[in-house]
Each structure stands twice: as C-alpha cells, then as structure tokens.
Design an enzyme around this catalytic site. Structure first.
Site, mmCIF file in Angstrom:
data_model
loop_
_atom_site.group_PDB
_atom_site.id
_atom_site.type_symbol
_atom_site.label_atom_id
_atom_site.label_comp_id
_atom_site.label_asym_id
_atom_site.label_seq_id
_atom_site.Cartn_x
_atom_site.Cartn_y
_atom_site.Cartn_z
ATOM 1 C CE LYS A 40 -4.109 1.958 2.054
ATOM 2 N NZ LYS A 40 -4.600 2.415 0.782
ATOM 3 N N GLY A 45 6.459 1.286 5.678
ATOM 4 C CA GLY A 45 7.371 0.330 5.038
ATOM 5 C C GLY A 45 7.445 0.527 3.538
ATOM 6 C CB CYS A 46 4.833 0.895 0.958
ATOM 7 S SG CYS A 46 4.058 -0.718 1.257
ATOM 8 C CB THR A 47 7.034 5.620 2.560
ATOM 9 O OG1 THR A 47 5.636 5.818 2.339
ATOM 10 C CG2 THR A 47 7.782 6.926 2.347
ATOM 11 C CB ALA A 50 8.753 3.811 -2.755
#
Length: 156
Positions: A40, A45-47, A50
């Site tokens: 998401k 974590g995804c930030t 990325a």
C-alpha cells in the site's frame, strides 16, 4: 499459490501507471527490469522501500536495470505517493490483483500472527529477454534494496 522460479519466463502484464498510461512488461524488453510488489502506497514500510529504490535509481539504471513498483492502489493514489515522496520510479496499479496473483505475490500470509489474504512483498528481476533471474518473496521493506544490490553484484 504458485511461486515463480528463476529461469522461467516472466508473465507479461499491462497495467495503468500513475499518469493513467498503459505500461506493459514487454515495453522493457532489451533491459533488465526489477519488478517489486508492495502492499500500500504511503504506508511507512512501502515509503521506505520506494525511497530506497529511488535513491538507488541512477546506480541501477547505470547497470542496465529499470525499476517498476506494483500495488493494488489506484493510479491517483500512486500519483500522490510519487509527488509526496519525490519518487522517480515507475508505479503501476493492479487493483484486480491479476499480475500479483500470476507472480505469486498475492495470497495467504501472516500478519501479526494471523493468517490473512493480502499482498506479499516480493521482488523479481527479469532479464533482457523476459526471463526471471531472481524471485524473492516475503522481503523486508527496510534494507531490501541494499541486499538486492549486493545479491546482483552491484555493491562490491
């Protein structure tokens, strides 16, 4: 759930990017492509993951790699994610989870001790001819890009 193995053809896909444009895996033929799957946009974590890919993008491109991030988020959410965090990577939307399922990156996983259905954070490397050279499942967001670079022999 089927997991992909190195040496097999990477399943092709066509998905919508953060601008609304259709992007296919075969558009990247002739270059090595890192395809990473994350749950998401705009979550911690995804930030982190990325931003790590974006920080490594010049080095990866210099070694002949393109980077594609894929999640079930809408194209508009991906556009906000790119803008908010200054991301330079291609982000694609798979709301129907067709690509995620074909790659074995959607299915049962443990989340805080419970078994749930969801996106399995995964990374795949596709060679110039469209064959998988690497497939990692259940990767950690933090430190994954550094490990990937080491595994690919980019950091000696």
């Amino acid at each position: 759930m089927t997991r992909l193995e190195p040496g097999t053809p990477a399943p092709d896909f066509t998905l919508t990017d953060h601008t609304g444009k259709q992007v296919s895996l075969h558009d990247f033929r002739g270059r090595k492509t890192i395809v990473y799957v994350y749950p998401k946009a705009m979550t911690p974590g995804c930030t982190t993951q990325a931003c790590d890919f974006t920080e490594s993008l010049d080095r990866l491109r210099g070694e002949g790699y393109d980077v594609i991030g894929i999640s079930p988020d809408s194209p508009s959410a991906l556009a906000k994610f790119r803008e908010k965090d200054g991301l330079g990577i291609v982000l694609l939307s798979d709301p129907e989870k067709e690509m995620l399922t074909a790659y074995g990156a959607f299915g049962e996983k443990k989340n805080y001790g419970k078994v749930v259905q969801g996106v399995i954070r995964s990374t795949f490397v596709v060679d110039e001819a469209g064959t998988l050279t690497h497939a990692w499942y259940n990767v950690k967001a933090t430190g994954h890009v550094a490990k990937l670079r080491r595994d690919l022999g980019l950091d000696s």
